[in-house]
Scaffold this motif. Structure first.
Motif, mmCIF file in Angstrom:
data_model
loop_
_atom_site.group_PDB
_atom_site.id
_atom_site.type_symbol
_atom_site.label_atom_id
_atom_site.label_comp_id
_atom_site.label_asym_id
_atom_site.label_seq_id
_atom_site.Cartn_x
_atom_site.Cartn_y
_atom_site.Cartn_z
ATOM 1 N N PHE A 184 6.455 6.628 7.930
ATOM 2 C CA PHE A 184 6.004 5.369 7.356
ATOM 3 C C PHE A 184 7.059 4.333 7.720
ATOM 4 N N VAL A 185 6.819 3.575 8.753
ATOM 5 C CA VAL A 185 7.837 2.726 9.368
ATOM 6 C C VAL A 185 8.011 1.401 8.637
ATOM 7 N N TYR A 186 6.912 0.778 8.233
ATOM 8 C CA TYR A 186 6.980 -0.575 7.681
ATOM 9 C C TYR A 186 5.890 -0.719 6.627
ATOM 10 N N ALA B 194 0.841 -1.198 0.000
ATOM 11 C CA ALA B 194 0.000 0.000 0.000
ATOM 12 C C ALA B 194 0.872 1.243 0.000
ATOM 13 N N HIS B 195 0.382 2.288 -0.587
ATOM 14 C CA HIS B 195 1.038 3.588 -0.516
ATOM 15 C C HIS B 195 1.054 4.030 0.953
ATOM 16 N N GLY B 196 2.142 4.651 1.366
ATOM 17 C CA GLY B 196 2.154 5.219 2.708
ATOM 18 C C GLY B 196 1.032 6.221 2.900
ATOM 19 N N PHE B 197 0.758 7.010 1.856
ATOM 20 C CA PHE B 197 -0.307 7.995 1.955
ATOM 21 C C PHE B 197 -1.690 7.351 1.979
ATOM 22 N N LEU B 198 -1.830 6.143 1.443
ATOM 23 C CA LEU B 198 -3.093 5.413 1.605
ATOM 24 C C LEU B 198 -3.297 5.082 3.076
ATOM 25 N N THR B 199 -2.266 4.552 3.709
ATOM 26 C CA THR B 199 -2.354 4.234 5.130
ATOM 27 C C THR B 199 -2.703 5.491 5.922
ATOM 28 N N LEU B 200 -2.043 6.578 5.617
ATOM 29 C CA LEU B 200 -2.316 7.840 6.296
ATOM 30 C C LEU B 200 -3.761 8.290 6.069
ATOM 31 N N LYS C 271 6.662 -4.441 13.716
ATOM 32 C CA LYS C 271 6.799 -3.010 13.451
ATOM 33 C C LYS C 271 5.467 -2.434 12.978
ATOM 34 N N PRO C 272 5.199 -1.192 13.349
ATOM 35 C CA PRO C 272 3.975 -0.548 12.859
ATOM 36 C C PRO C 272 4.150 -0.044 11.432
ATOM 37 N N ALA C 273 3.042 0.176 10.777
ATOM 38 C CA ALA C 273 3.076 0.754 9.435
ATOM 39 C C ALA C 273 3.368 2.239 9.489
#
Length: 150
Positions: A95-97, A58-64, A137-139
């Motif tokens: 974005f850790v993981y 997933a995109h980091g910005f999707l997670t965000l 690890k967290p995302a």
């Protein structure tokens, strides 16, 4: 308002979790289309197997961008009805993981501060961690600022 502020301050340090959310390839593809970010590590499952990720992520910005949705399933302390609430911003977003396609994520929110900015208008600060099921690890980790009025 003093009683409400005291009740909210009693929540400082309490960790509350959202429900789990499944992040699949169709969700990732829709986000890629919406943001015009079609980097192969997100949208090409075959080519992505050749990366250290072993598949699409997933995109980091999707997670965000999923934070507001995840927040809706986090139990809140009893409060009077809100007139309004708004996102005020984020500090120290990392974005850790990677979140691999097919993973489940959830948010862990910890209130760290609450301040009455003016009569009936508050700012809250919370640490937010997006956890990935089965991963150490967290995302994502961030400090989330919100404002609300009652």
């Amino acid at each position: 308002m003093t009683g409400l502020l005291e009740a909210l301050r009693a929540e400082i340090g309490v960790v509350r979790h959202s429900e789990w959310l499944f992040v699949d390839q169709p969700m990732i593809d829709r986000f890629a289309d919406a943001t015009y970010d079609h980097q192969f590590i997100h949208v090409d499952p075959i080519r992505a197997t050749e990366t250290p990720f072993g598949g699409t992520i997933a995109h980091g910005f999707l997670t965000l961008s999923l934070l507001p949705h995840l927040r809706t399933s986090i139990p809140s302390p009893p409060m009077p009805p809100l007139k309004m609430g708004v996102n005020y911003g984020l500090d120290r977003v990392r974005f850790v993981y990677p979140v691999r396609s097919g993973s489940r994520i959830r948010a862990a929110l910890t209130l760290t501060d609450i301040e009455e900015k003016s009569a009936g208008h508050f700012q809250q600060t919370a640490d937010i961690v997006v956890e990935i099921e089965g991963e150490e690890k967290p995302a994502l980790v961030a400090t989330w600022l919100g404002r609300f009025a009652i």
